[in-house]
Design a protein around this motif. Sequence first.
Motif, PDB file in Angstrom:
ATOM      1  N   ALA A 288      39.857  29.315  44.985  1.00 16.71           N
ATOM      2  CA  ALA A 288      39.131  28.330  45.789  1.00 16.71           C
ATOM      3  C   ALA A 288      39.109  28.766  47.246  1.00 16.71           C
ATOM      4  CB  ALA A 288      39.781  26.961  45.642  1.00 16.71           C
ATOM      5  N   GLY A 289      37.981  28.559  47.871  1.00 16.49           N
ATOM      6  CA  GLY A 289      37.812  28.924  49.270  1.00 16.49           C
ATOM      7  C   GLY A 289      36.531  28.351  49.812  1.00 16.49           C
ATOM      8  N   ALA A 290      36.046  28.960  50.894  1.00 17.51           N
ATOM      9  CA  ALA A 290      34.842  28.441  51.542  1.00 17.51           C
ATOM     10  C   ALA A 290      33.635  28.519  50.627  1.00 17.51           C
ATOM     11  CB  ALA A 290      34.579  29.220  52.826  1.00 17.51           C
ATOM     12  N   ALA A 291      33.573  29.547  49.786  1.00 20.02           N
ATOM     13  CA  ALA A 291      32.394  29.734  48.942  1.00 20.02           C
ATOM     14  C   ALA A 291      32.665  29.422  47.476  1.00 20.02           C
ATOM     15  CB  ALA A 291      31.884  31.174  49.059  1.00 20.02           C
ATOM     16  N   VAL A 292      33.908  29.087  47.141  1.00 14.48           N
ATOM     17  CA  VAL A 292      34.263  28.839  45.752  1.00 14.48           C
ATOM     18  C   VAL A 292      34.978  27.497  45.656  1.00 14.48           C
ATOM     19  CG1 VAL A 292      35.516  29.651  43.732  1.00 14.48           C
ATOM     20  CG2 VAL A 292      34.473  31.310  45.279  1.00 14.48           C
ATOM     21  N   SER A 293      34.498  26.621  44.775  1.00 15.44           N
ATOM     22  CA  SER A 293      35.138  25.331  44.545  1.00 15.44           C
ATOM     23  C   SER A 293      35.807  25.352  43.182  1.00 15.44           C
ATOM     24  CB  SER A 293      34.103  24.203  44.588  1.00 15.44           C
ATOM     25  OG  SER A 293      33.489  24.133  45.866  1.00 15.44           O
ATOM     26  N   TYR A 294      36.980  24.716  43.107  1.00 11.28           N
ATOM     27  CA  TYR A 294      37.733  24.692  41.855  1.00 11.28           C
ATOM     28  C   TYR A 294      38.001  23.247  41.470  1.00 11.28           C
ATOM     29  CZ  TYR A 294      41.756  24.667  38.740  1.00 11.28           C
ATOM     30  OH  TYR A 294      42.603  24.409  37.699  1.00 11.28           O
ATOM     31  N   ALA A 295      37.832  22.944  40.196  1.00  5.58           N
ATOM     32  CA  ALA A 295      38.134  21.613  39.675  1.00  5.58           C
ATOM     33  C   ALA A 295      38.819  21.779  38.334  1.00  5.58           C
ATOM     34  CB  ALA A 295      36.867  20.784  39.516  1.00  5.58           C
ATOM     35  N   GLY A 296      39.900  21.042  38.139  1.00  2.00           N
ATOM     36  CA  GLY A 296      40.643  21.127  36.891  1.00  2.00           C
ATOM     37  C   GLY A 296      41.449  19.875  36.659  1.00  2.00           C
ATOM     38  N   PRO A 297      42.108  19.784  35.513  1.00  2.00           N
ATOM     39  CA  PRO A 297      42.922  18.608  35.203  1.00  2.00           C
ATOM     40  C   PRO A 297      44.094  18.466  36.177  1.00  2.00           C
ATOM     41  CG  PRO A 297      42.509  19.932  33.240  1.00  2.00           C
ATOM     42  CD  PRO A 297      42.093  20.752  34.415  1.00  2.00           C
ATOM     43  N   GLY A 298      44.577  17.236  36.324  1.00  2.00           N
ATOM     44  CA  GLY A 298      45.720  17.008  37.180  1.00  2.00           C
ATOM     45  C   GLY A 298      47.022  17.453  36.563  1.00  2.00           C
ATOM     46  N   THR A 299      47.026  17.686  35.255  1.00  2.00           N
ATOM     47  CA  THR A 299      48.234  18.147  34.557  1.00  2.00           C
ATOM     48  C   THR A 299      48.108  19.641  34.254  1.00  2.00           C
ATOM     49  OG1 THR A 299      47.249  17.531  32.438  1.00  2.00           O
ATOM     50  CG2 THR A 299      48.649  15.903  33.536  1.00  2.00           C
ATOM     51  N   PRO A 300      49.234  20.337  34.070  1.00  2.00           N
ATOM     52  CA  PRO A 300      49.165  21.774  33.774  1.00  2.00           C
ATOM     53  C   PRO A 300      48.399  22.052  32.493  1.00  2.00           C
ATOM     54  CG  PRO A 300      51.400  21.134  34.395  1.00  2.00           C
ATOM     55  CD  PRO A 300      50.629  19.856  34.218  1.00  2.00           C
ATOM     56  N   VAL A 301      47.633  23.124  32.518  1.00  2.00           N
ATOM     57  CA  VAL A 301      46.925  23.610  31.331  1.00  2.00           C
ATOM     58  C   VAL A 301      47.694  24.835  30.855  1.00  2.00           C
ATOM     59  CG1 VAL A 301      44.760  24.492  30.397  1.00  2.00           C
ATOM     60  CG2 VAL A 301      44.737  22.756  32.203  1.00  2.00           C
ATOM     61  N   LEU A 302      48.497  24.654  29.824  1.00  2.00           N
ATOM     62  CA  LEU A 302      49.429  25.689  29.407  1.00  2.00           C
ATOM     63  C   LEU A 302      48.813  26.607  28.354  1.00  2.00           C
ATOM     64  CD1 LEU A 302      52.726  23.609  29.170  1.00  2.00           C
ATOM     65  CD2 LEU A 302      51.884  24.975  31.087  1.00  2.00           C
ATOM     66  N   LEU A 303      48.937  27.909  28.616  1.00  2.00           N
ATOM     67  CA  LEU A 303      48.597  28.953  27.655  1.00  2.00           C
ATOM     68  C   LEU A 303      49.723  29.974  27.679  1.00  2.00           C
ATOM     69  CD1 LEU A 303      44.809  29.805  28.170  1.00  2.00           C
ATOM     70  CD2 LEU A 303      45.840  28.739  26.177  1.00  2.00           C
ATOM     71  N   GLU A 304      49.836  30.731  26.598  1.00  2.00           N
ATOM     72  CA  GLU A 304      50.788  31.831  26.625  1.00  2.00           C
ATOM     73  C   GLU A 304      50.430  32.787  27.758  1.00  2.00           C
ATOM     74  OE1 GLU A 304      53.581  32.385  24.926  1.00  2.00           O
ATOM     75  OE2 GLU A 304      53.328  30.391  24.076  1.00  2.00           O
ATOM     76  N   ALA A 305      51.457  33.422  28.328  1.00  2.00           N
ATOM     77  CA  ALA A 305      51.270  34.198  29.553  1.00  2.00           C
ATOM     78  C   ALA A 305      50.188  35.264  29.416  1.00  2.00           C
ATOM     79  CB  ALA A 305      52.600  34.841  29.960  1.00  2.00           C
ATOM     80  N   ALA A 306      50.197  35.989  28.288  1.00  2.00           N
ATOM     81  CA  ALA A 306      49.220  37.070  28.122  1.00  2.00           C
ATOM     82  C   ALA A 306      47.798  36.525  28.059  1.00  2.00           C
ATOM     83  CB  ALA A 306      49.537  37.866  26.859  1.00  2.00           C
ATOM     84  N   ALA A 307      47.613  35.422  27.326  1.00  2.00           N
ATOM     85  CA  ALA A 307      46.279  34.835  27.209  1.00  2.00           C
ATOM     86  C   ALA A 307      45.820  34.278  28.546  1.00  2.00           C
ATOM     87  CB  ALA A 307      46.287  33.733  26.145  1.00  2.00           C
ATOM     88  N   ALA A 308      46.724  33.622  29.290  1.00  2.00           N
ATOM     89  CA  ALA A 308      46.354  33.075  30.593  1.00  2.00           C
ATOM     90  C   ALA A 308      45.965  34.183  31.561  1.00  2.00           C
ATOM     91  CB  ALA A 308      47.522  32.256  31.157  1.00  2.00           C
ATOM     92  N   ALA A 309      46.700  35.303  31.532  1.00  2.00           N
ATOM     93  CA  ALA A 309      46.383  36.417  32.436  1.00  2.00           C
ATOM     94  C   ALA A 309      45.014  37.002  32.130  1.00  2.00           C
ATOM     95  CB  ALA A 309      47.458  37.491  32.327  1.00  2.00           C
ATOM     96  N   GLU A 310      44.712  37.187  30.845  1.00  2.00           N
ATOM     97  CA  GLU A 310      43.425  37.763  30.482  1.00  2.00           C
ATOM     98  C   GLU A 310      42.274  36.825  30.843  1.00  2.00           C
ATOM     99  OE1 GLU A 310      44.122  41.042  30.151  1.00  2.00           O
ATOM    100  OE2 GLU A 310      42.671  41.064  28.523  1.00  2.00           O
ATOM    101  N   LEU A 311      42.465  35.526  30.609  1.00  2.00           N
ATOM    102  CA  LEU A 311      41.420  34.562  30.941  1.00  2.00           C
ATOM    103  C   LEU A 311      41.206  34.497  32.452  1.00  2.00           C
ATOM    104  CD1 LEU A 311      39.411  32.528  29.971  1.00  2.00           C
ATOM    105  CD2 LEU A 311      41.221  30.817  29.814  1.00  2.00           C
ATOM    106  N   ALA A 312      42.288  34.516  33.233  1.00  2.00           N
ATOM    107  CA  ALA A 312      42.161  34.519  34.692  1.00  2.00           C
ATOM    108  C   ALA A 312      41.472  35.790  35.177  1.00  2.00           C
ATOM    109  CB  ALA A 312      43.539  34.371  35.340  1.00  2.00           C
ATOM    110  N   ALA A 313      41.780  36.916  34.531  1.00  2.00           N
ATOM    111  CA  ALA A 313      41.124  38.167  34.913  1.00  2.00           C
ATOM    112  C   ALA A 313      39.625  38.112  34.617  1.00  2.00           C
ATOM    113  CB  ALA A 313      41.769  39.337  34.174  1.00  2.00           C
ATOM    114  N   ALA A 314      39.258  37.475  33.501  1.00  2.00           N
ATOM    115  CA  ALA A 314      37.833  37.345  33.186  1.00  2.00           C
ATOM    116  C   ALA A 314      37.131  36.461  34.211  1.00  2.00           C
ATOM    117  CB  ALA A 314      37.671  36.758  31.781  1.00  2.00           C
ATOM    118  N   VAL A 315      37.800  35.386  34.666  1.00  2.00           N
ATOM    119  CA  VAL A 315      37.218  34.544  35.720  1.00  2.00           C
ATOM    120  C   VAL A 315      37.058  35.350  37.000  1.00  2.00           C
ATOM    121  CG1 VAL A 315      37.632  32.529  37.188  1.00  2.00           C
ATOM    122  CG2 VAL A 315      38.110  32.410  34.734  1.00  2.00           C
ATOM    123  N   GLY A 316      38.059  36.163  37.331  1.00  2.00           N
ATOM    124  CA  GLY A 316      37.937  37.009  38.517  1.00  2.00           C
ATOM    125  C   GLY A 316      36.767  37.970  38.421  1.00  2.00           C
ATOM    126  N   ALA A 317      36.549  38.526  37.224  1.00  2.00           N
ATOM    127  CA  ALA A 317      35.413  39.427  37.050  1.00  2.00           C
ATOM    128  C   ALA A 317      34.090  38.683  37.228  1.00  2.00           C
ATOM    129  CB  ALA A 317      35.472  40.078  35.669  1.00  2.00           C
TER     130      ALA A 317
END
Length: 409
Positions: A288-317
């Motif tokens: 999130a920043g000046a050009a990027v807005s982020y919206a998500g649940p107020g509670t943690p969204v839990l995934l296994e570490a490897a899956a969360a890392a890959e999904l976050a990397a895909a969002v970054g791409a």
Amino acid sequence: MTQRTGTGRPRAVRMSVELPLWRALTGYRILTLGYALALFCVNYHEYAHPLGAALYMGVLTLWMLLTWNKVSAPERCTRSFLIADLSIALGGVLLSAVVDSAQRVDGGAATLPSIWTGGAVLGLAIKGGWRWAAVGSTLVAAANLVERGHPARDTVHNVLLVWVSSIAIGYIVEVARASERTLARALQIEAATRERERLARDIHDSVLQVLAMVQRRGAALGGEAAELGRLAGEQEIALRTLVAGGLVPPRGTPRQLAEDAELVRSTGTPPRLPEGPCDLGALLAPHAGAAVSYAGPGTPVLLEAAAAAELAAAVGAALDNVREHAGNGARAWILLEDEPDAVIVTVRDDGPGIAEGRLAAAEREGRMGVALSIRGRLRDLGGSAELLSVPGQGTEVELRVPRGSEAGK
């Protein structure tokens, strides 16, 4: 099929759909020989020439003793053996008309090899398919008709049964072999594709080193180069946070992010990754920043570490594609949704969109950002990546990872 080796790499395991058929045929030949010998012994005194019949049964038994394992595997069952095996069967059928009495032949008595003859035809069916089976069963049918002298109903019935069953088995074997070859080829292609994608991602990650070098040289040169170095440093921090330290929730300030990035850069080793579930929101919020807005649940969204890392990397791409192709003034929105059966992340921008055919052209030219960094990662997680773009109205990428997928366990 594939299995895991001790190093964790998949290896192909050869499957043979016809091997059980060869083993079954071996058992069939042995059992039917016993049946034919028992039938001969019971009717020995009823033959017109019992010694001639006994001589053939001796030859048949010797042949089986010498070749009983010839049909236990396809490499042992050669064409010459099949021809010899069928010849012995046909010879026994024709010889029955000579050594047996006319009354028994007319009454439908079994031939000398009896149902052992079916083993020779089945060997042709398994080895050569339905065409070989058709030739072998036709020869057996002709021999039975010659032995009987006329097409009696029971003879025609038995001939048709052998003919139809052998051709059907031969056709099934051909279909099974074709399916086996297709599956083996698909597994080879899948393994090669995954390895190429893994290497491509590693090469893509090596860009971090180039960005670090640009930052250092720009700072040393000063002037406009310093500004270029600063921009390169920001991009490096964002990318390295995802790749190297993405499983550790960022501490928030640019200075602290820079210190983390410098630590990874100097040691060459990423921070120790946590085990167990990881809050995906903590990995996406730093975007999130000046050009990027982020919206998500107020509670943690839990995934296994490897899956969360890959999904976050895909969002970054996906965000990298927005910065590169949507223009400086484009805005992006990240929406994280926690569904009962899946985790969904949507990345949307208000850029000019993607022209029709542009992604396919990019893949042909070797630019594999969407194909590998986004779709490849989601496919490895057992999920999907859907891209919707309307020229002039922006682009939307929906990343879906099902809960309970193998990659996320």
